[in-house]
Motif scaffolding. Structure first.
Motif, PDB file in Angstrom:
ATOM      1  N   GLY A 287       0.815  -1.214   0.000  1.00  0.00           N
ATOM      2  CA  GLY A 287       0.000   0.000   0.000  1.00  0.00           C
ATOM      3  C   GLY A 287       0.845   1.258   0.000  1.00  0.00           C
ATOM      4  N   GLY A 288       1.877   1.298   0.826  1.00  0.00           N
ATOM      5  CA  GLY A 288       2.752   2.469   0.890  1.00  0.00           C
ATOM      6  C   GLY A 288       3.514   2.688  -0.394  1.00  0.00           C
ATOM      7  N   GLN A 289       4.045   1.602  -0.933  1.00  0.00           N
ATOM      8  CA  GLN A 289       4.801   1.696  -2.183  1.00  0.00           C
ATOM      9  C   GLN A 289       3.892   2.121  -3.330  1.00  0.00           C
ATOM     10  OE1 GLN A 289       4.449  -0.917  -4.755  1.00  0.00           O
ATOM     11  NE2 GLN A 289       5.933   0.025  -6.095  1.00  0.00           N
TER      12      GLN A 289
ATOM     13  N   GLY B 199     -12.776   5.045 -11.065  1.00  0.00           N
ATOM     14  CA  GLY B 199     -12.799   6.278 -10.291  1.00  0.00           C
ATOM     15  C   GLY B 199     -11.531   7.088 -10.443  1.00  0.00           C
ATOM     16  N   GLY B 200     -10.542   6.540 -11.124  1.00  0.00           N
ATOM     17  CA  GLY B 200      -9.337   7.302 -11.414  1.00  0.00           C
ATOM     18  C   GLY B 200      -8.393   7.456 -10.238  1.00  0.00           C
ATOM     19  N   PHE B 201      -7.646   8.549 -10.314  1.00  0.00           N
ATOM     20  CA  PHE B 201      -6.560   8.813  -9.377  1.00  0.00           C
ATOM     21  C   PHE B 201      -7.010   8.812  -7.919  1.00  0.00           C
ATOM     22  CE2 PHE B 201      -4.239  12.012  -6.897  1.00  0.00           C
ATOM     23  CZ  PHE B 201      -2.971  11.449  -6.895  1.00  0.00           C
ATOM     24  N   GLY B 202      -8.085   9.504  -7.625  1.00  0.00           N
ATOM     25  CA  GLY B 202      -8.546   9.625  -6.239  1.00  0.00           C
ATOM     26  C   GLY B 202      -8.936   8.291  -5.620  1.00  0.00           C
ATOM     27  N   ALA B 203      -9.657   7.491  -6.375  1.00  0.00           N
ATOM     28  CA  ALA B 203     -10.087   6.186  -5.866  1.00  0.00           C
ATOM     29  C   ALA B 203      -8.899   5.252  -5.690  1.00  0.00           C
ATOM     30  CB  ALA B 203     -11.107   5.573  -6.814  1.00  0.00           C
ATOM     31  N   GLN B 204      -7.970   5.291  -6.624  1.00  0.00           N
ATOM     32  CA  GLN B 204      -6.789   4.435  -6.512  1.00  0.00           C
ATOM     33  C   GLN B 204      -5.919   4.846  -5.335  1.00  0.00           C
ATOM     34  OE1 GLN B 204      -5.203   4.959 -10.410  1.00  0.00           O
ATOM     35  NE2 GLN B 204      -6.599   3.475 -11.341  1.00  0.00           N
ATOM     36  N   LEU B 205      -5.724   6.142  -5.157  1.00  0.00           N
ATOM     37  CA  LEU B 205      -4.939   6.624  -4.022  1.00  0.00           C
ATOM     38  C   LEU B 205      -5.618   6.248  -2.704  1.00  0.00           C
ATOM     39  CD1 LEU B 205      -2.479   8.147  -2.994  1.00  0.00           C
ATOM     40  CD2 LEU B 205      -3.815  10.259  -3.158  1.00  0.00           C
ATOM     41  N   ALA B 206      -6.929   6.392  -2.635  1.00  0.00           N
ATOM     42  CA  ALA B 206      -7.659   6.004  -1.430  1.00  0.00           C
ATOM     43  C   ALA B 206      -7.503   4.511  -1.152  1.00  0.00           C
ATOM     44  CB  ALA B 206      -9.138   6.366  -1.575  1.00  0.00           C
ATOM     45  N   GLY B 207      -7.534   3.712  -2.196  1.00  0.00           N
ATOM     46  CA  GLY B 207      -7.341   2.270  -2.030  1.00  0.00           C
ATOM     47  C   GLY B 207      -5.974   1.939  -1.470  1.00  0.00           C
ATOM     48  N   TYR B 208      -4.937   2.600  -1.986  1.00  0.00           N
ATOM     49  CA  TYR B 208      -3.590   2.364  -1.463  1.00  0.00           C
ATOM     50  C   TYR B 208      -3.466   2.833  -0.013  1.00  0.00           C
ATOM     51  CZ  TYR B 208      -1.671   0.996  -5.992  1.00  0.00           C
ATOM     52  OH  TYR B 208      -1.395   0.340  -7.163  1.00  0.00           O
TER      53      TYR B 208
END
Length: 74
Positions: free
Chosen positions: A17-19, A39-48
């Motif tokens: 997740g951090g990486q 969902g793009g960038f925001g959803a992927q970042l939230a997932g990580y």
């Protein structure tokens, strides 16, 4: 033994997740393992970030349980 497995799983989630979050922040086009998430960038970042937090909580919980059983020193 089961707390060792949980601690390892938590550490793996924490690292992946951090990486993934750092990689996504540095290069928005490189979405890595969560490239399939809509969902793009925001959803992927939230997932990580959720994976990172879940990994930290899981590893910490497993360490505390193993320590309470006398299987960890510090």
């Amino acid at each position: 033994m089961k707390y060792d497995v949980f601690q390892i799983a938590g550490a793996i989630l924490l690292v992946l997740g951090g990486q993934g979050a750092v990689r996504l922040l540095l290069d928005h086009a490189d979405s890595g393992l969560l490239g399939w998430v809509p969902g793009g960038f925001g959803a992927q970042l939230a997932g990580y970030l959720v994976a990172t937090a879940a990994g930290a909580v899981l590893a910490g919980w497993a360490h505390d349980k193993a320590k309470a059983l006398g299987r960890r020193n510090g």
